[in-house]
Design an enzyme around this catalytic site. Structure first.
Site, PDB file in Angstrom:
ATOM      1  CG  ASP A 112      -1.995   0.996   1.242  1.00  0.00           C
ATOM      2  OD1 ASP A 112      -1.880   2.004   0.517  1.00  0.00           O
ATOM      3  OD2 ASP A 112      -2.983   0.796   1.972  1.00  0.00           O
ATOM      4  CB  THR A 121      -7.477  12.763 -14.262  1.00  0.00           C
ATOM      5  OG1 THR A 121      -8.644  12.834 -15.079  1.00  0.00           O
ATOM      6  CG2 THR A 121      -7.838  13.358 -12.903  1.00  0.00           C
ATOM      7  CG  ASP A 122      -9.320  15.127 -18.842  1.00  0.00           C
ATOM      8  OD1 ASP A 122      -9.723  14.303 -18.001  1.00  0.00           O
ATOM      9  OD2 ASP A 122      -9.651  15.068 -20.043  1.00  0.00           O
ATOM     10  CD  GLU A 123     -12.895  12.383 -14.720  1.00  0.00           C
ATOM     11  OE1 GLU A 123     -13.712  12.583 -13.805  1.00  0.00           O
ATOM     12  OE2 GLU A 123     -12.742  11.274 -15.259  1.00  0.00           O
ATOM     13  CE1 TYR A 142      -9.499   9.622 -10.285  1.00  0.00           C
ATOM     14  CE2 TYR A 142     -10.856  10.578 -12.023  1.00  0.00           C
ATOM     15  CZ  TYR A 142      -9.657  10.052 -11.598  1.00  0.00           C
ATOM     16  OH  TYR A 142      -8.596   9.962 -12.467  1.00  0.00           O
ATOM     17  CE  LYS A 168      -5.046  11.491  -9.943  1.00  0.00           C
ATOM     18  NZ  LYS A 168      -3.832  10.660  -9.655  1.00  0.00           N
ATOM     19  CG  ASN A 180     -19.559   9.154 -23.117  1.00  0.00           C
ATOM     20  OD1 ASN A 180     -18.368   9.311 -23.371  1.00  0.00           O
ATOM     21  ND2 ASN A 180     -20.066   9.390 -21.917  1.00  0.00           N
ATOM     22  CE  LYS A 193     -12.462   3.704 -14.893  1.00  0.00           C
ATOM     23  NZ  LYS A 193     -11.136   4.295 -15.085  1.00  0.00           N
ATOM     24  CG  HIS A 237     -21.915  12.307 -16.652  1.00  0.00           C
ATOM     25  ND1 HIS A 237     -22.519  11.338 -17.413  1.00  0.00           N
ATOM     26  CD2 HIS A 237     -20.586  12.209 -16.919  1.00  0.00           C
ATOM     27  CE1 HIS A 237     -21.612  10.677 -18.106  1.00  0.00           C
ATOM     28  NE2 HIS A 237     -20.430  11.193 -17.829  1.00  0.00           N
TER      29      HIS A 237
END
Length: 378
Positions: free
Chosen positions: A71, A146-148, A172, A176, A271, A211, A307
């Site tokens: 971990d 991430t781009d998020e 999430y 990040k 999507n 995913k 979303h």
């Protein structure tokens, strides 16, 4: 720089320490790195549901590869690995990464993505302080993000760039974003030679089938419904994982300390468009399928909370400064991906365990079928 409590200076080896190297992006990076002959790798991975040692079976017995199950929140273990292997870099992939799972259970995301990154940074800081001056100049801490973290874009807005303000919209993404801020702070406060990369949606071999793309492939082959959130018009910039691995090698070798580099494939697709393209490829590549045309399996389901509508990456800094370019178009990369999953059905069967089925039931069973307001699948 010398930290209090450190002893004599040590010398780096040619190895790098990779965290989360049994996951999707991590394992592709490990395979790419070893194939390129860049040196040896020590892979620290907890082997949660998304970490699969089968991804690295081809290098399992290589003298240039060592695996440690553990971990990243275990400070003693991390410190011992740095002391034992004396890596010239840490490449940090280990993270909880699925937005839907973060909505259901955010605690694990805070622990791994925030506490785990803090533990790594502290261990790397102490290790860096023990190095010779020459090795300090070579050492790097590469944080893969991430781009998020940037939030969402309107249809007409310019793509995310390195100066885009952070505006995370999911647990999430927030976790990040927090880890990115920690890395930045350790650079500016403690002088740790770290670099951050923020990538767009990855796809390719070894991706866990929760995913979008691998889920659509797996479900279509079994004649199961292909769940599309909302109206399916959420737009993502798709990056083939092999291109991402080459970008990370480039940043690690030539990137400037303290900088952020956005990594994107330049392939914006909705999507629904992605799902339809997967269906067309399966119609071609599995002509004997009794579920053709596979697009008839598409079912619209209730959208997930918060979303994000659109992501897009401006990768010009990486391209102009370091000379990196994505080699795969969306069409070539997706064909390679579908072909890989068709060749590796046993891998999919092995990773889709009872726990996987339990999660899929939990995530999708309560959403129900929904007719899209804007378009029906034809």
């Amino acid at each position: 720089m010398r930290l209090a409590g450190t002893t004599e200076e040590i010398t780096c080896s040619d190895s790098i320490l990779v965290t989360g190297g049994a996951g999707f992006i991590g394992s592709n990076f490990v395979l790419d790195w070893l194939a390129a002959g860049r040196g040896s790798i020590v892979n620290l991975d907890k082997l949660t549901y998304a970490g699969n040692p089968e991804n690295l079976a081809s290098v399992e017995h290589s003298a240039a590869y060592a695996f440690v199950q553990g971990d990243i929140c275990d400070a003693e273990l991390v410190a011992s690995l740095l002391e034992k292997y004396k890596p010239r870099a840490v490449v940090h992939f280990a993270a909880e990464s699925h937005v839907d799972r973060s909505i259901v259970g955010p605690e694990a995301f805070l622990r791994t993505n925030i506490d785990g990154t803090f533990t790594l940074l502290q261990a790397a800081r102490a290790y860096y302080g023990s190095l010779t001056s020459a090795d300090q100049g070579m050492f790097r801490f590469l944080h893969v993000s991430t781009d998020e973290v940037y939030g969402t874009l309107t249809p007409e807005a310019p793509a995310f760039h390195e100066e885009t303000p952070y505006a995370p919209n999911s647990p999430y993404a927030a976790s990040k974003a927090a880890s990115d801020h920690l890395v930045r702070a350790w650079v500016h406060t403690y002088g740790l030679p770290a670099i951050i990369t923020n990538c767009s949606n990855n796809y390719g071999p070894y991706q866990f089938p929760e995913k979008l793309i691998p889920l659509m492939i797996a479900n279509a082959l079994q004649g199961k419904s292909l769940p599309v959130y909302g109206d399916g018009q959420q737009v993502r910039d798709w990056l083939y994982v092999g291109d991402h691995a080459s970008a990370l090698r480039t940043v690690l070798e030539r990137g400037r300390v303290g900088e952020t580099y956005n990594v994107g494939g330049g392939n914006q697709r909705s999507n629904l468009e992605v799902v339809k393209t997967v269906c067309v490829l399966l119609d071609e590549l599995v002509p004997e399928s009794k579920f053709k045309p596979h697009v008839q399996l598409v079912k619209y389901v209730t959208d997930r909370p918060g979303h994000d509508r659109r992501y897009a990456i401006d990768a010009r800094k990486l391209e102009s400064e370091l000379g990196w370019r994505a080699q795969e178009s969306f069409e070539t990369g997706l064909r390679k991906t579908v072909e890989w999953y068709l060749r590796n059905a046993p891998w999919v069967e092995n990773v889709t365990s009872g726990a996987y089925h339990q999660w899929m039931t939990q995530n999708y069973s309560g959403r129900g079928e929904k007719v899209a307001a804007t378009e029906r699948v034809r």
